[in-house]
Design a protein around this motif. Structure first.
Motif, PDB file in Angstrom:
ATOM      1  N   VAL A 169     -28.262 -46.240   4.922  1.00  0.00           N
ATOM      2  CA  VAL A 169     -27.869 -45.321   3.848  1.00  0.00           C
ATOM      3  C   VAL A 169     -28.753 -45.496   2.608  1.00  0.00           C
ATOM      4  O   VAL A 169     -29.187 -44.517   2.003  1.00  0.00           O
ATOM      5  CB  VAL A 169     -26.379 -45.536   3.483  1.00  0.00           C
ATOM      6  CG1 VAL A 169     -26.029 -44.875   2.156  1.00  0.00           C
ATOM      7  CG2 VAL A 169     -25.495 -44.992   4.588  1.00  0.00           C
ATOM      8  N   GLY A 170     -29.025 -46.747   2.225  1.00  0.00           N
ATOM      9  CA  GLY A 170     -29.709 -46.962   0.946  1.00  0.00           C
ATOM     10  C   GLY A 170     -31.013 -47.725   1.026  1.00  0.00           C
ATOM     11  O   GLY A 170     -31.589 -48.066  -0.010  1.00  0.00           O
ATOM     12  N   SER A 189     -26.856 -34.746   2.768  1.00  0.00           N
ATOM     13  CA  SER A 189     -27.981 -34.364   1.914  1.00  0.00           C
ATOM     14  C   SER A 189     -27.571 -33.180   1.043  1.00  0.00           C
ATOM     15  O   SER A 189     -27.115 -32.158   1.561  1.00  0.00           O
ATOM     16  CB  SER A 189     -29.183 -33.978   2.773  1.00  0.00           C
ATOM     17  OG  SER A 189     -30.103 -33.232   1.990  1.00  0.00           O
ATOM     18  N   PRO A 190     -27.732 -33.296  -0.286  1.00  0.00           N
ATOM     19  CA  PRO A 190     -27.340 -32.165  -1.136  1.00  0.00           C
ATOM     20  C   PRO A 190     -28.303 -30.991  -1.031  1.00  0.00           C
ATOM     21  O   PRO A 190     -27.984 -29.883  -1.454  1.00  0.00           O
ATOM     22  CB  PRO A 190     -27.368 -32.771  -2.546  1.00  0.00           C
ATOM     23  CG  PRO A 190     -28.316 -33.914  -2.444  1.00  0.00           C
ATOM     24  CD  PRO A 190     -28.246 -34.439  -1.047  1.00  0.00           C
ATOM     25  N   ARG A 224     -22.425 -32.813  -4.804  1.00  0.00           N
ATOM     26  CA  ARG A 224     -22.863 -33.951  -5.600  1.00  0.00           C
ATOM     27  C   ARG A 224     -24.083 -34.584  -4.935  1.00  0.00           C
ATOM     28  O   ARG A 224     -24.368 -34.293  -3.764  1.00  0.00           O
ATOM     29  CB  ARG A 224     -21.758 -35.029  -5.697  1.00  0.00           C
ATOM     30  CG  ARG A 224     -20.378 -34.562  -5.997  1.00  0.00           C
ATOM     31  CD  ARG A 224     -20.180 -33.984  -7.380  1.00  0.00           C
ATOM     32  NE  ARG A 224     -20.958 -34.563  -8.437  1.00  0.00           N
ATOM     33  CZ  ARG A 224     -21.402 -33.864  -9.488  1.00  0.00           C
ATOM     34  NH1 ARG A 224     -21.152 -32.567  -9.582  1.00  0.00           N
ATOM     35  NH2 ARG A 224     -22.085 -34.450 -10.432  1.00  0.00           N
ATOM     36  N   PRO A 225     -24.750 -35.505  -5.631  1.00  0.00           N
ATOM     37  CA  PRO A 225     -25.848 -36.232  -4.946  1.00  0.00           C
ATOM     38  C   PRO A 225     -25.304 -37.225  -3.912  1.00  0.00           C
ATOM     39  O   PRO A 225     -26.049 -37.821  -3.170  1.00  0.00           O
ATOM     40  CB  PRO A 225     -26.552 -36.978  -6.081  1.00  0.00           C
ATOM     41  CG  PRO A 225     -26.007 -36.434  -7.354  1.00  0.00           C
ATOM     42  CD  PRO A 225     -24.674 -35.836  -7.060  1.00  0.00           C
ATOM     43  N   ALA A 240     -30.110 -48.880  -2.327  1.00  0.00           N
ATOM     44  CA  ALA A 240     -30.104 -47.737  -3.246  1.00  0.00           C
ATOM     45  C   ALA A 240     -28.775 -46.984  -3.152  1.00  0.00           C
ATOM     46  O   ALA A 240     -28.124 -47.018  -2.111  1.00  0.00           O
ATOM     47  CB  ALA A 240     -31.265 -46.804  -2.902  1.00  0.00           C
ATOM     48  N   PRO A 241     -28.384 -46.324  -4.234  1.00  0.00           N
ATOM     49  CA  PRO A 241     -29.097 -46.128  -5.496  1.00  0.00           C
ATOM     50  C   PRO A 241     -28.969 -47.316  -6.446  1.00  0.00           C
ATOM     51  O   PRO A 241     -27.857 -47.730  -6.768  1.00  0.00           O
ATOM     52  CB  PRO A 241     -28.405 -44.898  -6.100  1.00  0.00           C
ATOM     53  CG  PRO A 241     -27.027 -44.914  -5.508  1.00  0.00           C
ATOM     54  CD  PRO A 241     -27.156 -45.526  -4.160  1.00  0.00           C
ATOM     55  N   ALA A 242     -30.135 -47.822  -6.841  1.00  0.00           N
ATOM     56  CA  ALA A 242     -30.242 -48.891  -7.840  1.00  0.00           C
ATOM     57  C   ALA A 242     -29.298 -50.055  -7.567  1.00  0.00           C
ATOM     58  O   ALA A 242     -28.690 -50.594  -8.479  1.00  0.00           O
ATOM     59  CB  ALA A 242     -30.031 -48.316  -9.241  1.00  0.00           C
ATOM     60  N   LEU A 293     -24.727 -39.734  -1.631  1.00  0.00           N
ATOM     61  CA  LEU A 293     -25.249 -41.071  -1.315  1.00  0.00           C
ATOM     62  C   LEU A 293     -26.292 -41.554  -2.330  1.00  0.00           C
ATOM     63  O   LEU A 293     -26.735 -42.704  -2.262  1.00  0.00           O
ATOM     64  CB  LEU A 293     -25.834 -41.094   0.099  1.00  0.00           C
ATOM     65  CG  LEU A 293     -24.804 -40.845   1.217  1.00  0.00           C
ATOM     66  CD1 LEU A 293     -25.488 -40.792   2.579  1.00  0.00           C
ATOM     67  CD2 LEU A 293     -23.709 -41.897   1.211  1.00  0.00           C
ATOM     68  N   GLY A 294     -26.672 -40.691  -3.264  1.00  0.00           N
ATOM     69  CA  GLY A 294     -27.600 -41.107  -4.319  1.00  0.00           C
ATOM     70  C   GLY A 294     -26.888 -41.347  -5.633  1.00  0.00           C
ATOM     71  O   GLY A 294     -27.527 -41.609  -6.648  1.00  0.00           O
ATOM     72  N   ASP A 295     -25.568 -41.252  -5.623  1.00  0.00           N
ATOM     73  CA  ASP A 295     -24.787 -41.427  -6.853  1.00  0.00           C
ATOM     74  C   ASP A 295     -24.066 -42.775  -6.791  1.00  0.00           C
ATOM     75  O   ASP A 295     -23.282 -43.018  -5.867  1.00  0.00           O
ATOM     76  CB  ASP A 295     -23.769 -40.282  -6.951  1.00  0.00           C
ATOM     77  CG  ASP A 295     -23.009 -40.311  -8.269  1.00  0.00           C
ATOM     78  OD1 ASP A 295     -22.729 -41.416  -8.756  1.00  0.00           O
ATOM     79  OD2 ASP A 295     -22.694 -39.232  -8.800  1.00  0.00           O
ATOM     80  N   PRO A 296     -24.333 -43.670  -7.769  1.00  0.00           N
ATOM     81  CA  PRO A 296     -23.716 -45.007  -7.720  1.00  0.00           C
ATOM     82  C   PRO A 296     -22.187 -44.969  -7.638  1.00  0.00           C
ATOM     83  O   PRO A 296     -21.580 -45.865  -7.055  1.00  0.00           O
ATOM     84  CB  PRO A 296     -24.173 -45.655  -9.033  1.00  0.00           C
ATOM     85  CG  PRO A 296     -25.382 -44.897  -9.435  1.00  0.00           C
ATOM     86  CD  PRO A 296     -25.212 -43.499  -8.923  1.00  0.00           C
ATOM     87  N   THR A 317     -26.525 -39.607   6.437  1.00  0.00           N
ATOM     88  CA  THR A 317     -27.483 -39.313   5.366  1.00  0.00           C
ATOM     89  C   THR A 317     -27.933 -37.859   5.454  1.00  0.00           C
ATOM     90  O   THR A 317     -28.054 -37.168   4.444  1.00  0.00           O
ATOM     91  CB  THR A 317     -28.704 -40.255   5.482  1.00  0.00           C
ATOM     92  OG1 THR A 317     -28.243 -41.588   5.425  1.00  0.00           O
ATOM     93  CG2 THR A 317     -29.688 -40.043   4.362  1.00  0.00           C
TER      94      THR A 317
END
Lengths: 421, 318
Positions: free
Chosen positions: B255-256, B147-148, B167-168, B261-263, B170-173, B143
């Motif tokens: 991670v999430g 991190s971006p 890119r984001p 996450a994400p969502a 680990l925050g990008d689905p 993580t």
């Protein structure tokens, strides 16, 4: 049941006034009271505060045990059932106490017999009420506001907004200077609930809207909530680049290192910023309401962090109650606020830290309960708290629309209500 | 036959039934401790969870017999069912990605190491080190790396003028599922590498030498000798991967977080169980026990089926 009856009798009859409290303290010589809490790293500070009580009450020793918050509910459920459990327990607020209450693991408090109950506001006590009874006395409240860097604001020649229409120009001016206006996480979903209420809570209507929701005369698909979700999505351009991958730790670091001008978050964040070198540079404000601020005070979101209750199996119920009553005094509240840097729930306690004091004053002037925590808290679906987390994350990645996000929150309310009836 | 067996009908020693009883008693003495541990720590909790799932709970208090109501609640159309379905899908993706990537990589490394005698021990140790680390730590470290904002990977890309590739992550689905498979493979590839290495070492060297005398190419040796003889090991590793992927929790949690996450793109059945069990539901014990029982029954049945399919494949290949 016999224990509970016994405790109720003791609580009601023996502790009607402060003289009797002293008598109970004297009787409780030579005993150890076990206090369980989810606050692990603060253990040395708690122990230091409890030394005051131990000095004033010879013969009583307090053993504070901090248990990791992730394990706390499990440890508490079993600890309250078997031998060697706690006398006093830190309880999460609102409906989180239900599993312990329904299982008969907590002793109800006799409000009429505990003079210190008057030291708390009705809103604070609501966090420890269930089935018409009081199960604990609050210890801390958290408030959600917007931290800002006084230094950056001064360099840019801007001031915190006092009216809602001042916010957009403020954000644009900060962004034009090459600084991220709002340090928000998109990755740590729990924090997004705080970010949402701090930034756009006024758009969905705050206290008035919450009253309608609780009365059943409004739903989360109302235009006001859809507008708030849309506004939140629109604010993403002022959040850090790649916000969906930015953790809360990253967002904190951006604010603390001057890469971002504002940080929406809870009062528990303040000490971290001050210790990270910001010191008195941290300022705080609440988002002004478009419809005007009653009495000049912007609505400020917050909730009780929890309460302290007494185990139904407490080995020394009278001594436990005496300690609980001391923890409801201004003496404990002041030590708690000064040493733990958290706002005490005890009325009249003023933080010595000016920023924390301002946060408390902002909240006291126009408090709005965070409905996600006070009435709809739960990590598991269908909890509306969890639904808002997912909705906010989906909005940031444009995976949903404000209307669809509102619909998912409303659906979670329907299912949550059915499940909890 | 052992020395205690009577050779004739003369009753000079223990009778057969007495000897059997004696052997049974001795065996029981050795087996009982393990049996007690197995019953106490494996079977009993399973039975307890199954029993809990048939009741309605209020905290730790039994509120009444509920028969199948907890199971029906999980299956009824609801947001929870949607989450279970999404988590199940993510578990499947996680398994497929892991079984292909991790085991292929491990097989390749094992084959390479098998031919390299000089540095074999060193590289085996290097490859095995990540799986000695707790998955929560691994998830947390990745993580930070990904991190971006402050991560070294983003900083490295920026430094070489490839900032557009940030890119984001680990925050990008769309990114999180393949990245979690990669991180998991990074950590666990060492384990199948060691197992495959041991299986390779067990193949008699003469078989390879005979093939070389027949002028078989390396690919032919791999297809006709190595892989068929390693089939039992490969099959066992697929089953182990399946079970571990359907019991996944630590890495996804690191991670999430608890909501995958994400969502929910990183949600797995283990996280759903955690939320149901510790998420504030009054009937948490009943609901989470039903979910745990359902997951166990599925994993158990699927494992048997998978084992059966792999055994048939093994027969065909060998």
């Amino acid at each position: 049941m016999r224990r509970r009856t016994l405790l109720g009798t003791i609580a009601g009859a023996a502790f009607a006034n402060a003289d009797l409290t002293r008598a109970a303290r004297a009787q409780s010589a030579g005993i150890t009271l076990n206090v369980w809490s989810w606050q692990v790293v603060q253990a040395p500070i708690y122990q230091k505060i409890f030394e005051i009580y131990e000095r004033e009450t010879p013969g009583v020793r307090i053993a504070y045990r901090g248990i990791a918050s992730t394990e706390y509910p499990t440890v508490l459920k079993t600890g309250l059932s078997g031998p060697g459990g706690p006398d006093l327990v830190m309880l999460h607020p609102y409906k989180s106490i239900a599993p312990y209450v329904r299982a008969g693991q907590l002793a109800p408090l006799d409000e009429a017999g505990i003079a210190e109950v008057k030291n708390f506001s009705p809103e604070s006590l609501a966090a420890a009420r269930l089935d018409g009874k009081l199960w604990g006395l609050p210890f801390a409240r958290q408030t959600i506001q917007i931290f800002y860097s006084r230094k950056l604001f001064a360099q840019l020649g801007v001031v915190p907004p006092t009216t809602a229409d001042q916010m957009a120009p403020l954000l644009d001016k900060i962004a034009a200077a090459g600084i991220t206006p709002i340090a928000a996480t998109g990755k740590d979903a729990w924090q997004l609930v705080n970010v949402f209420d701090a930034l756009v809570g006024n758009t969905y209507g705050g206290k008035a809207f919450i009253a309608k929701i609780l009365a059943g005369t409004a739903t989360f698909t109302d235009p006001a909530m859809v507008a708030a979700l849309a506004e939140f999505q629109g604010l993403a351009k002022y959040f850090p680049k790649f916000v969906s991958g930015v953790s809360n730790a990253d967002a904190r670091a951006m604010f603390a290192t001057g890469r971002a001008a504002m940080f929406p978050g809870g009062s528990w964040e303040l000490a971290g910023f001050q210790n990270a070198g910001m010191g008195a540079d941290v300022g705080v404000f609440s988002m002004p309401a478009a419809q005007g601020n009653p009495g000049g005070h912007a609505p400020t979101w917050g909730y009780e962090d929890g309460s302290l209750g007494i185990s139904a199996r407490a080995a020394q119920p009278a001594a436990a109650l005496a300690l609980l009553r001391w923890m409801a005094t201004r003496q404990f509240g002041q030590a708690f606020t000064d040493q733990l840097k958290q706002p005490s729930s005890v009325s009249g306690v003023v933080a010595t830290d000016p920023t924390l004091s301002q946060m408390s004053a902002n909240y006291a002037a126009n408090p709005v309960p965070m409905i996600w925590v006070t009435d709809y808290f739960g990590l598991a679906s269908p909890a509306p708290y969890a639904a808002l987390m997912n909705a906010a994350q989906n909005l940031l990645t444009s995976a949903t629309t404000p209307a669809a996000a509102a619909a998912s929150i409303a659906q979670s309310v329907v299912e949550w209500t059915a499940m909890n009836q | 036959m052992d020395g205690h067996e009577p050779v004739t009908g003369v009753s000079s020693g223990p009778t057969p039934s007495a000897a059997t009883r004696f052997r049974f008693s001795v065996g029981a003495v050795f087996v009982l401790p393990a049996l007690a541990l197995y019953l106490g720590f494996t079977i009993l909790p399973l039975v307890a969870v199954f029993t809990f799932s048939a009741f309605h709970w209020q905290g730790l208090r039994l509120a009444g017999f509920d028969a199948l109501a907890n199971y029906l609640r999980l299956l009824a159309p609801s947001m929870l069912r949607q989450e279970i379905a999404r988590a199940f899908f993510n578990n499947c993706i996680f398994f497929l990605g892991t079984v292909v990537l991790q085991n292929s990589l491990a097989l390749g490394l094992a084959l390479l190491l098998h031919t390299q005698r000089r540095w074999r021990a060193f590289f085996r140790t290097v490859i095995a080190v990540p799986f000695l680390v707790n998955p929560l730590v691994v998830g947390y470290v990745w993580t930070l790396l990904l991190s971006p904002t402050f991560g070294p990977i983003a900083a490295g890309l920026e430094a070489v003028g490839a900032g557009a590739a940030i890119r984001p992550w680990l925050g990008d689905p769309d990114w999180v599922r393949p990245l979690v498979i990669l991180i998991n493979a990074w950590q666990w590839t060492g384990f199948p590498t060691l197992v495959f290495g041991a299986a390779l070492a067990a193949i008699p060297e003469e078989i390879f030498q005979a093939a070389l005398l027949e002028r078989a190419s390396r690919l032919q040796v791999l297809r006709a000798i190595t892989l068929p003889l390693m089939m039992p090991t490969l099959g066992a590793m697929v089953v182990i991967t399946f079970v571990s992927c359907f019991n996944a929790f630590n890495l996804q949690y690191a991670v999430g977080g608890v909501n995958g996450a994400p969502a929910g793109a990183n949600d797995v059945l283990g996280l759903v169980f955690y939320r149901v069990a510790f998420g504030g539901d009054l009937n948490a014990i009943g609901a989470s026990s039903a979910l745990a029982t359902g997951t166990f029954v599925f994993t158990f049945a699927a494992t048997i089926l998978l084992r059966h399919m792999l055994a048939r494949l093994e027969e065909r290949v060998t």
